[in-house]
Design a protein around this motif. Structure first.
Motif, PDB file in Angstrom:
ATOM      1  N   PRO A   7       0.805  -1.220   0.000  1.00  0.00           N
ATOM      2  CA  PRO A   7       0.000   0.000   0.000  1.00  0.00           C
ATOM      3  C   PRO A   7       0.843   1.277   0.000  1.00  0.00           C
ATOM      4  CG  PRO A   7      -0.008  -1.011   2.163  1.00  0.00           C
ATOM      5  CD  PRO A   7       0.662  -1.986   1.251  1.00  0.00           C
ATOM      6  N   SER A   8       0.348   2.285  -0.696  1.00  0.00           N
ATOM      7  CA  SER A   8       0.982   3.601  -0.661  1.00  0.00           C
ATOM      8  C   SER A   8       0.662   4.277   0.655  1.00  0.00           C
ATOM      9  CB  SER A   8       0.470   4.456  -1.817  1.00  0.00           C
ATOM     10  OG  SER A   8       0.741   3.853  -3.066  1.00  0.00           O
ATOM     11  N   SER A   9       1.461   5.262   1.018  1.00  0.00           N
ATOM     12  CA  SER A   9       1.219   5.994   2.251  1.00  0.00           C
ATOM     13  C   SER A   9       0.117   7.021   2.031  1.00  0.00           C
ATOM     14  CB  SER A   9       2.491   6.709   2.707  1.00  0.00           C
ATOM     15  OG  SER A   9       2.819   7.773   1.812  1.00  0.00           O
ATOM     16  N   ALA A  10      -0.540   7.385   3.104  1.00  0.00           N
ATOM     17  CA  ALA A  10      -1.558   8.429   3.019  1.00  0.00           C
ATOM     18  C   ALA A  10      -0.946   9.726   2.513  1.00  0.00           C
ATOM     19  CB  ALA A  10      -2.202   8.635   4.382  1.00  0.00           C
ATOM     20  N   GLN A  11       0.274  10.023   2.951  1.00  0.00           N
ATOM     21  CA  GLN A  11       0.946  11.254   2.527  1.00  0.00           C
ATOM     22  C   GLN A  11       1.137  11.282   1.012  1.00  0.00           C
ATOM     23  OE1 GLN A  11       4.761  11.880   4.396  1.00  0.00           O
ATOM     24  NE2 GLN A  11       5.091  13.854   3.390  1.00  0.00           N
ATOM     25  N   ASP A  12       1.576  10.156   0.433  1.00  0.00           N
ATOM     26  CA  ASP A  12       1.792  10.097  -1.013  1.00  0.00           C
ATOM     27  C   ASP A  12       0.475  10.250  -1.774  1.00  0.00           C
ATOM     28  OD1 ASP A  12       4.501   9.827  -0.727  1.00  0.00           O
ATOM     29  OD2 ASP A  12       4.533   7.659  -1.086  1.00  0.00           O
ATOM     30  N   LEU A  13      -0.582   9.648  -1.258  1.00  0.00           N
ATOM     31  CA  LEU A  13      -1.868   9.717  -1.954  1.00  0.00           C
ATOM     32  C   LEU A  13      -2.502  11.098  -1.824  1.00  0.00           C
ATOM     33  CD1 LEU A  13      -3.176   6.168  -1.056  1.00  0.00           C
ATOM     34  CD2 LEU A  13      -2.421   6.981  -3.284  1.00  0.00           C
ATOM     35  N   ILE A  14      -2.340  11.726  -0.682  1.00  0.00           N
ATOM     36  CA  ILE A  14      -2.790  13.115  -0.552  1.00  0.00           C
ATOM     37  C   ILE A  14      -2.007  14.001  -1.517  1.00  0.00           C
ATOM     38  CG2 ILE A  14      -2.772  15.108   1.010  1.00  0.00           C
ATOM     39  CD1 ILE A  14      -3.439  13.098   3.282  1.00  0.00           C
ATOM     40  N   GLY A  15      -0.718  13.721  -1.665  1.00  0.00           N
ATOM     41  CA  GLY A  15       0.095  14.467  -2.628  1.00  0.00           C
ATOM     42  C   GLY A  15      -0.399  14.286  -4.051  1.00  0.00           C
ATOM     43  N   ALA A  16      -0.879  13.083  -4.388  1.00  0.00           N
ATOM     44  CA  ALA A  16      -1.427  12.845  -5.725  1.00  0.00           C
ATOM     45  C   ALA A  16      -2.685  13.680  -5.948  1.00  0.00           C
ATOM     46  CB  ALA A  16      -1.721  11.357  -5.912  1.00  0.00           C
ATOM     47  N   LEU A  25      -3.130  16.656  -8.853  1.00  0.00           N
ATOM     48  CA  LEU A  25      -4.196  16.708  -9.852  1.00  0.00           C
ATOM     49  C   LEU A  25      -5.018  17.985  -9.715  1.00  0.00           C
ATOM     50  CD1 LEU A  25      -5.495  13.011  -9.974  1.00  0.00           C
ATOM     51  CD2 LEU A  25      -3.692  14.116 -11.315  1.00  0.00           C
ATOM     52  N   ILE A  26      -5.267  18.411  -8.493  1.00  0.00           N
ATOM     53  CA  ILE A  26      -5.997  19.664  -8.278  1.00  0.00           C
ATOM     54  C   ILE A  26      -5.231  20.828  -8.897  1.00  0.00           C
ATOM     55  CG2 ILE A  26      -6.773  21.300  -6.515  1.00  0.00           C
ATOM     56  CD1 ILE A  26      -7.240  18.794  -4.693  1.00  0.00           C
ATOM     57  N   ALA A  27      -3.932  20.883  -8.650  1.00  0.00           N
ATOM     58  CA  ALA A  27      -3.114  21.982  -9.185  1.00  0.00           C
ATOM     59  C   ALA A  27      -3.094  21.965 -10.707  1.00  0.00           C
ATOM     60  CB  ALA A  27      -1.696  21.895  -8.624  1.00  0.00           C
ATOM     61  N   ARG A  28      -2.983  20.783 -11.299  1.00  0.00           N
ATOM     62  CA  ARG A  28      -2.953  20.691 -12.760  1.00  0.00           C
ATOM     63  C   ARG A  28      -4.278  21.121 -13.365  1.00  0.00           C
ATOM     64  NH1 ARG A  28      -0.322  14.761 -13.119  1.00  0.00           N
ATOM     65  NH2 ARG A  28      -1.076  14.787 -15.275  1.00  0.00           N
ATOM     66  N   PHE A  59      -8.553  14.565   4.762  1.00  0.00           N
ATOM     67  CA  PHE A  59      -7.986  15.598   3.890  1.00  0.00           C
ATOM     68  C   PHE A  59      -9.010  16.078   2.870  1.00  0.00           C
ATOM     69  CE2 PHE A  59      -6.406  16.114  -0.463  1.00  0.00           C
ATOM     70  CZ  PHE A  59      -5.745  17.339  -0.340  1.00  0.00           C
ATOM     71  N   VAL A  60      -9.663  15.140   2.187  1.00  0.00           N
ATOM     72  CA  VAL A  60     -10.630  15.513   1.143  1.00  0.00           C
ATOM     73  C   VAL A  60     -11.745  16.379   1.720  1.00  0.00           C
ATOM     74  CG1 VAL A  60     -12.437  14.568  -0.372  1.00  0.00           C
ATOM     75  CG2 VAL A  60     -10.138  13.555  -0.371  1.00  0.00           C
ATOM     76  N   LEU A  61     -12.184  16.056   2.922  1.00  0.00           N
ATOM     77  CA  LEU A  61     -13.302  16.775   3.540  1.00  0.00           C
ATOM     78  C   LEU A  61     -12.881  18.088   4.194  1.00  0.00           C
ATOM     79  CD1 LEU A  61     -15.036  13.674   5.147  1.00  0.00           C
ATOM     80  CD2 LEU A  61     -15.953  15.049   3.264  1.00  0.00           C
ATOM     81  N   SER A  62     -11.583  18.337   4.297  1.00  0.00           N
ATOM     82  CA  SER A  62     -11.114  19.536   4.985  1.00  0.00           C
ATOM     83  C   SER A  62     -11.259  20.771   4.101  1.00  0.00           C
ATOM     84  CB  SER A  62      -9.645  19.378   5.401  1.00  0.00           C
ATOM     85  OG  SER A  62      -8.791  19.406   4.252  1.00  0.00           O
ATOM     86  N   SER A  63     -11.410  21.922   4.722  1.00  0.00           N
ATOM     87  CA  SER A  63     -11.568  23.181   3.992  1.00  0.00           C
ATOM     88  C   SER A  63     -10.272  23.609   3.314  1.00  0.00           C
ATOM     89  CB  SER A  63     -12.037  24.278   4.953  1.00  0.00           C
ATOM     90  OG  SER A  63     -11.098  24.454   6.008  1.00  0.00           O
ATOM     91  N   SER A  64      -9.159  23.012   3.696  1.00  0.00           N
ATOM     92  CA  SER A  64      -7.861  23.396   3.134  1.00  0.00           C
ATOM     93  C   SER A  64      -7.387  22.465   2.027  1.00  0.00           C
ATOM     94  CB  SER A  64      -6.808  23.422   4.247  1.00  0.00           C
ATOM     95  OG  SER A  64      -6.687  22.139   4.861  1.00  0.00           O
ATOM     96  N   SER A  65      -8.244  21.545   1.566  1.00  0.00           N
ATOM     97  CA  SER A  65      -7.817  20.550   0.579  1.00  0.00           C
ATOM     98  C   SER A  65      -7.531  21.147  -0.790  1.00  0.00           C
ATOM     99  CB  SER A  65      -8.901  19.476   0.428  1.00  0.00           C
ATOM    100  OG  SER A  65     -10.068  20.045  -0.159  1.00  0.00           O
ATOM    101  N   GLY A  66      -8.196  22.229  -1.134  1.00  0.00           N
ATOM    102  CA  GLY A  66      -8.091  22.776  -2.483  1.00  0.00           C
ATOM    103  C   GLY A  66      -9.166  22.245  -3.411  1.00  0.00           C
ATOM    104  N   CYS A  67      -9.926  21.255  -2.960  1.00  0.00           N
ATOM    105  CA  CYS A  67     -11.024  20.725  -3.775  1.00  0.00           C
ATOM    106  C   CYS A  67     -12.102  21.790  -3.924  1.00  0.00           C
ATOM    107  CB  CYS A  67     -11.637  19.489  -3.122  1.00  0.00           C
ATOM    108  SG  CYS A  67     -10.470  18.160  -2.746  1.00  0.00           S
ATOM    109  N   ASP A  68     -12.707  21.860  -5.092  1.00  0.00           N
ATOM    110  CA  ASP A  68     -13.781  22.819  -5.317  1.00  0.00           C
ATOM    111  C   ASP A  68     -15.113  22.321  -4.769  1.00  0.00           C
ATOM    112  OD1 ASP A  68     -12.394  24.909  -7.060  1.00  0.00           O
ATOM    113  OD2 ASP A  68     -11.898  23.042  -8.102  1.00  0.00           O
ATOM    114  N   ALA A  69     -15.242  21.008  -4.641  1.00  0.00           N
ATOM    115  CA  ALA A  69     -16.427  20.383  -4.059  1.00  0.00           C
ATOM    116  C   ALA A  69     -16.037  18.962  -3.674  1.00  0.00           C
ATOM    117  CB  ALA A  69     -17.594  20.378  -5.045  1.00  0.00           C
TER     118      ALA A  69
END
Length: 346
Positions: A237-246, A250-253, A289-299
């Motif tokens: 398994p990948s680490s949570a840190q690496d997957l959050i980085g992914a 993608l958000i930045a791109r 991370f996904v649910l946090s207000s600081s994730s950068g996700c638009d929704a």
């Protein structure tokens, strides 16, 4: 080959995309026709239209090449089946560019039969349910407000949903949008087995994101779905840190080209071969991370909440479990589609 594509929005024209991306040699496309499906492989004869490429019916695709057809005037109904018939006059690569596990029958017959409504002498799924060479059918509609791309792995692809029924969650989302009067195209770019980092079941998610998501016609939103599940549900398994980085990459791109990102929480998989308490901790960290207000996700599309058992959030709600503790059944697919706030696509 006669291949069936289920539409999301309707429109006034179509455009067909063909690909020889993974071929080892050139492939000759003799002709292509598009028509409304009647039932099985049969089509509505009056609806048959010839598809051209730069004004020509035949086109040769070198290895690695892709092509989009000329727009074809066509009265396209929403939420309907189109039949795309591709005539191959010669041999093709032993492993043609395609998409296995399509959950949609494909029909094959000998001869140049693309314009034949009955598709005489056909066989069904000679090599299993799959798409071959056909990667997209674009629908032109001047009222459309944009395209949403569902980007992910087997849950997005619809694995374990009913065959020939269009019960994948992106299909269900298209129905919701149509019912709400929203003209938003829905594209399913799920590949079963795909993950963020490793090529194999298609190119790795990070590698194919630009082509399969950002380059789609009219794209305004991308739902980043379940690739990370396959990075966790494995013996390495990948680490949570690496997957959050992914996710962050993608958000930045996407934001770099003015495309919004709807991030999905990761669905549960307790009961699968590789599940451990440590992996569950990683899944929970990614979802936080996904649910946090600081994730950068638009929704956010909270898939985990949609299908989890409230009494055991690491597991599927039994009513939504296909039986393998990993994939939702038809009801679970509908629950995921229902969980998206449609206002995020306005």
């Amino acid at each position: 080959m006669r291949q069936i594509v289920h539409t999301s929005i309707g429109g006034s024209a179509v455009r067909v995309h063909l690909s020889n991306l993974y071929g080892s040699g050139s492939v000759v496309i003799g002709n292509v026709y598009v028509a409304l499906r009647d039932s099985g492989p049969s089509t509505v004869a009056s609806s048959t239209r010839t598809v051209t490429f730069g004004g020509q019916q035949s086109v040769t695709l070198p290895a690695g090449a892709s092509i989009a057809s000329d727009p074809v005037p066509f009265d396209v109904p929403p939420l309907a089946d189109l039949a795309v018939s591709v005539y191959l006059p010669g041999a093709t690569s032993p492993q043609p560019t395609g998409h296995d596990g399509s959950l949609q029958d494909v029909y094959v017959a000998s001869g140049n039969l693309g314009a034949d409504p009955s598709f005489t002498g056909f066989t069904t799924n000679p090599a299993g349910q799959a798409y071959y060479f056909l990667t997209n059918v674009d629908v032109q509609n001047p009222q459309a407000t944009g395209t949403v791309v569902a980007f992910g792995a087997s849950i997005t692809d619809g694995s374990a949903s009913s065959s020939n029924a269009n019960r994948r969650w992106p299909n269900d989302l298209a129905v919701r949008l149509s019912d709400a009067g929203m003209v938003v195209g829905v594209l399913n770019e799920g590949i079963s087995g795909n993950n963020f980092f490793t090529d194999g079941a298609g190119q790795a998610g990070l590698n194919r994101f630009d082509r399969d998501a950002l380059a789609q016609p009219g794209v305004k939103w991308i739902i980043v779905s379940d690739d990370a599940v396959n990075n966790l549900n494995t013996d390495t398994p990948s680490s949570a840190q690496d997957l959050i980085g992914a996710f962050q990459q993608l958000i930045a791109r996407a934001h770099g080209v003015n495309v919004k990102v709807v991030c999905s929480t990761l669905t549960p998989f307790r009961g699968t071969q590789y599940w451990t308490a440590a992996i569950e901790t990683s899944r929970e960290a990614i979802n936080t991370f996904v649910l946090s207000s600081s994730s950068g996700c638009d929704a956010v599309l909270d898939q985990a909440r949609a299908v989890s058992d409230p009494a055991d959030p690491a597991s599927f709600l039994p009513a939504f479990n296909s039986g393998d503790n990993l994939h939702p059944n038809d009801a679970g697919m509908q629950a995921i589609a229902n969980a998206l706030d449609l206002n995020s696509l306005k």
